[in-house]
Design a protein around this motif. Structure first.
Motif, PDB file in Angstrom:
ATOM      1  N   LYS A   5       5.478  10.090  -5.876  1.00 55.75           N
ATOM      2  CA  LYS A   5       4.779  10.658  -6.443  1.00 55.75           C
ATOM      3  C   LYS A   5       2.957  10.322  -6.962  1.00 55.75           C
ATOM      4  CE  LYS A   5       8.179  14.129  -8.213  1.00 55.75           C
ATOM      5  NZ  LYS A   5       9.341  13.945  -8.481  1.00 55.75           N
ATOM      6  N   LYS A   6       3.199   8.947  -7.677  1.00 61.93           N
ATOM      7  CA  LYS A   6       2.463   7.660  -8.447  1.00 61.93           C
ATOM      8  C   LYS A   6       1.017   8.184  -6.782  1.00 61.93           C
ATOM      9  CE  LYS A   6       1.017   3.565  -9.766  1.00 61.93           C
ATOM     10  NZ  LYS A   6       0.978   1.863 -10.084  1.00 61.93           N
ATOM     11  N   TRP A   7       1.848   7.514  -5.571  1.00 63.82           N
ATOM     12  CA  TRP A   7       0.056   8.467  -4.363  1.00 63.82           C
ATOM     13  C   TRP A   7       0.282   8.803  -3.368  1.00 63.82           C
ATOM     14  CZ3 TRP A   7      -1.594   3.328  -5.096  1.00 63.82           C
ATOM     15  CH2 TRP A   7      -1.251   2.533  -6.073  1.00 63.82           C
ATOM     16  N   THR A   8       1.068  10.241  -4.043  1.00 66.90           N
ATOM     17  CA  THR A   8       0.952  11.142  -2.692  1.00 66.90           C
ATOM     18  C   THR A   8       0.118  11.164  -2.075  1.00 66.90           C
ATOM     19  OG1 THR A   8       2.418  12.563  -5.088  1.00 66.90           O
ATOM     20  CG2 THR A   8       1.203  13.372  -3.279  1.00 66.90           C
ATOM     21  N   GLU A   9      -1.163  10.794  -2.379  1.00 68.52           N
ATOM     22  CA  GLU A   9      -2.934  11.531  -2.000  1.00 68.52           C
ATOM     23  C   GLU A   9      -2.593  10.317  -0.597  1.00 68.52           C
ATOM     24  OE1 GLU A   9      -7.137  11.311  -2.052  1.00 68.52           O
ATOM     25  OE2 GLU A   9      -6.408  11.059  -3.691  1.00 68.52           O
ATOM     26  N   GLU A  10      -2.669   9.115  -0.774  1.00 71.88           N
ATOM     27  CA  GLU A  10      -2.523   8.218  -0.413  1.00 71.88           C
ATOM     28  C   GLU A  10      -1.129   8.077   1.330  1.00 71.88           C
ATOM     29  OE1 GLU A  10      -4.280   6.367  -3.844  1.00 71.88           O
ATOM     30  OE2 GLU A  10      -2.843   7.731  -3.322  1.00 71.88           O
ATOM     31  N   LEU A  11      -0.415   8.670   0.449  1.00 72.27           N
ATOM     32  CA  LEU A  11       0.934   8.667   1.709  1.00 72.27           C
ATOM     33  C   LEU A  11       0.250  10.079   2.347  1.00 72.27           C
ATOM     34  CD1 LEU A  11       4.350   8.135  -0.739  1.00 72.27           C
ATOM     35  CD2 LEU A  11       3.069   6.580   0.962  1.00 72.27           C
ATOM     36  N   GLU A  12      -0.024  11.053   1.986  1.00 77.06           N
ATOM     37  CA  GLU A  12      -0.758  11.816   2.638  1.00 77.06           C
ATOM     38  C   GLU A  12      -2.044  11.400   4.213  1.00 77.06           C
ATOM     39  OE1 GLU A  12      -2.160  15.243   0.666  1.00 77.06           O
ATOM     40  OE2 GLU A  12       0.551  15.723  -0.411  1.00 77.06           O
ATOM     41  N   ILE A  13      -2.598  10.760   3.552  1.00 74.73           N
ATOM     42  CA  ILE A  13      -3.738   9.627   4.011  1.00 74.73           C
ATOM     43  C   ILE A  13      -2.680   9.783   5.112  1.00 74.73           C
ATOM     44  CG2 ILE A  13      -5.298   8.662   4.539  1.00 74.73           C
ATOM     45  CD1 ILE A  13      -6.082   9.425   1.276  1.00 74.73           C
ATOM     46  N   LEU A  14      -1.853   8.754   5.254  1.00 77.54           N
ATOM     47  CA  LEU A  14      -1.046   7.725   6.417  1.00 77.54           C
ATOM     48  C   LEU A  14      -0.075   8.707   6.897  1.00 77.54           C
ATOM     49  CD1 LEU A  14       0.695   4.276   4.642  1.00 77.54           C
ATOM     50  CD2 LEU A  14      -1.342   5.202   5.821  1.00 77.54           C
ATOM     51  N   ALA A  15       0.399   9.487   5.934  1.00 80.05           N
ATOM     52  CA  ALA A  15       1.005  10.771   7.605  1.00 80.05           C
ATOM     53  C   ALA A  15       0.136  11.444   8.509  1.00 80.05           C
ATOM     54  CB  ALA A  15       2.117  11.654   6.027  1.00 80.05           C
ATOM     55  N   ILE A  16      -0.768  11.733   8.034  1.00 79.86           N
ATOM     56  CA  ILE A  16      -2.002  12.030   8.814  1.00 79.86           C
ATOM     57  C   ILE A  16      -2.280  11.266  10.063  1.00 79.86           C
ATOM     58  CG2 ILE A  16      -4.044  13.370   9.053  1.00 79.86           C
ATOM     59  CD1 ILE A  16      -3.518  14.428   6.682  1.00 79.86           C
ATOM     60  N   LYS A  48       6.277   1.119  -7.222  1.00 77.96           N
ATOM     61  CA  LYS A  48       5.828   1.081  -8.383  1.00 77.96           C
ATOM     62  C   LYS A  48       4.823   0.599  -8.708  1.00 77.96           C
ATOM     63  CE  LYS A  48       6.871  -0.387 -13.022  1.00 77.96           C
ATOM     64  NZ  LYS A  48       7.077  -0.959 -13.744  1.00 77.96           N
ATOM     65  N   HIS A  49       4.810  -0.641  -8.085  1.00 73.24           N
ATOM     66  CA  HIS A  49       2.474  -1.369  -7.677  1.00 73.24           C
ATOM     67  C   HIS A  49       2.060  -0.833  -6.802  1.00 73.24           C
ATOM     68  CE1 HIS A  49       3.916  -2.166 -12.183  1.00 73.24           C
ATOM     69  NE2 HIS A  49       5.226  -3.165 -11.473  1.00 73.24           N
ATOM     70  N   HIS A  50       2.418  -0.637  -5.771  1.00 75.70           N
ATOM     71  CA  HIS A  50       1.610  -0.594  -4.520  1.00 75.70           C
ATOM     72  C   HIS A  50       2.769   0.351  -3.061  1.00 75.70           C
ATOM     73  CE1 HIS A  50       5.063  -3.416  -3.555  1.00 75.70           C
ATOM     74  NE2 HIS A  50       5.192  -2.500  -2.233  1.00 75.70           N
ATOM     75  N   PHE A  51       1.957   1.585  -2.236  1.00 74.63           N
ATOM     76  CA  PHE A  51       2.849   1.818  -1.366  1.00 74.63           C
ATOM     77  C   PHE A  51       2.061   1.520   0.860  1.00 74.63           C
ATOM     78  CE2 PHE A  51      -2.015   2.786  -1.692  1.00 74.63           C
ATOM     79  CZ  PHE A  51      -2.187   2.821  -0.151  1.00 74.63           C
ATOM     80  N   THR A  52       3.311   1.546   1.219  1.00 65.25           N
ATOM     81  CA  THR A  52       3.853   0.217   2.152  1.00 65.25           C
ATOM     82  C   THR A  52       3.515   1.245   3.736  1.00 65.25           C
ATOM     83  OG1 THR A  52       4.786  -0.983   3.027  1.00 65.25           O
ATOM     84  CG2 THR A  52       5.968   0.398   1.920  1.00 65.25           C
ATOM     85  N   LEU A  53       3.207   0.373   4.758  1.00 64.62           N
ATOM     86  CA  LEU A  53       4.062   1.199   5.612  1.00 64.62           C
ATOM     87  C   LEU A  53       4.633  -0.376   6.637  1.00 64.62           C
ATOM     88  CD1 LEU A  53       0.717   2.234   7.463  1.00 64.62           C
ATOM     89  CD2 LEU A  53       2.669   3.107   7.560  1.00 64.62           C
ATOM     90  N   TRP A  82       3.603  -3.686   6.248  1.00 60.71           N
ATOM     91  CA  TRP A  82       1.931  -3.526   5.299  1.00 60.71           C
ATOM     92  C   TRP A  82       1.665  -3.253   3.481  1.00 60.71           C
ATOM     93  CZ3 TRP A  82      -2.193  -2.078   9.523  1.00 60.71           C
ATOM     94  CH2 TRP A  82      -3.991  -1.780   8.520  1.00 60.71           C
ATOM     95  N   ARG A  83       1.258  -3.859   2.538  1.00 60.16           N
ATOM     96  CA  ARG A  83       0.997  -2.893   1.447  1.00 60.16           C
ATOM     97  C   ARG A  83      -0.573  -2.658   1.181  1.00 60.16           C
ATOM     98  NH1 ARG A  83       5.443  -6.568  -1.959  1.00 60.16           N
ATOM     99  NH2 ARG A  83       7.206  -5.817  -0.892  1.00 60.16           N
ATOM    100  N   PHE A  84      -0.134  -1.312   0.420  1.00 59.70           N
ATOM    101  CA  PHE A  84      -1.831  -1.078  -0.079  1.00 59.70           C
ATOM    102  C   PHE A  84      -1.478  -0.675  -1.130  1.00 59.70           C
ATOM    103  CE2 PHE A  84      -0.727   0.488   4.520  1.00 59.70           C
ATOM    104  CZ  PHE A  84      -2.021   0.324   5.008  1.00 59.70           C
ATOM    105  N   THR A  85      -2.766  -1.396  -2.385  1.00 58.49           N
ATOM    106  CA  THR A  85      -3.239  -1.106  -3.742  1.00 58.49           C
ATOM    107  C   THR A  85      -3.639   0.356  -4.042  1.00 58.49           C
ATOM    108  OG1 THR A  85      -4.529  -2.457  -4.127  1.00 58.49           O
ATOM    109  CG2 THR A  85      -2.007  -3.003  -4.274  1.00 58.49           C
ATOM    110  N   SER A  86      -5.005   0.454  -3.243  1.00 54.03           N
ATOM    111  CA  SER A  86      -6.019   1.621  -3.029  1.00 54.03           C
ATOM    112  C   SER A  86      -6.088   2.346  -2.014  1.00 54.03           C
ATOM    113  CB  SER A  86      -7.583   1.190  -3.647  1.00 54.03           C
ATOM    114  OG  SER A  86      -6.821   0.452  -2.804  1.00 54.03           O
TER     115      SER A  86
END
Length: 186
Positions: A5-16, A48-53, A82-86
């Protein structure tokens, strides 16, 4: 655990980005996993602190941009993250290059061969039960070496004798049924 939930927009971009590649989306372990010819290639998630592929056979990637890490050194052999924080760190061109290379790795059939492990000595408590209980012994002998190892480690990892005894009582019916300790998670 995952904090998507914290990374909803970012994860949608990765999914696309992932969806632009010839991969099939499936659900495994409660997460979207993208496969090629039935083989796991890539997935993503938020923490918690990152989102990742993560790339299931990432160990074979050239890692041109030096972004991949082994998230569990000593445990994970093939998987790389591959970790991302933004959101600003997401680069579609670079990510697509890694995904294309990961697909090529699957086409070639590259994979790390599992290490042959040495059997662990059976703990005394379990050994005594196996000697006393023929059904338990037969069930244990029918298990794969890997499943036997799971049970041995489960007992050995307990520090207190009382905990070892509780664990032994818990696993006896599972062994008699021919089930592995972690089968319910597979």
């Amino acid at each position: 655990m995952q904090n998507s939930k914290k990374w909803t927009e970012e994860l949608e971009i990765l999914a696309i980005i992932i969806s632009k590649h010839p991969l099939e989306k499936t659900i495994k372990w409660g997460a979207e996993v993208f496969t090629y010819n039935g083989r796991n290639v890539v997935s993503y998630g938020g923490f918690k602190h990152h989102f990742t592929l993560w790339f299931y056979n990432g160990v074979f990637l050239k890692d041109k941009y030096q972004v991949l890490i082994n998230a569990q050194e000593g445990k994970t052999k093939s998987l790389r993250q591959w970790r991302f924080t933004s959101k600003g760190e997401i680069n579609e061109t670079k990510i697509s290059a890694y995904i294309k290379e990961a697909i090529e790795i699957e086409k070639k059939g590259l994979k790390i061969q599992p290490e042959k492990f040495k059997p662990l000595p059976i703990p005394g408590l379990l050994l005594n039960e196996l000697k006393k209980n023929k059904v338990l012994k037969a069930g244990f002998e029918m298990l794969t070496p890997g499943k036997q190892k799971e049970y041995i480690m489960y007992i050995n990892d307990a520090k207190l004798e009382q905990t070892k005894l509780k664990r032994l009582e818990k696993i006896k019916p599972m062994i008699e049924e021919g089930k592995g300790l972690n089968d319910k998670y597979k």
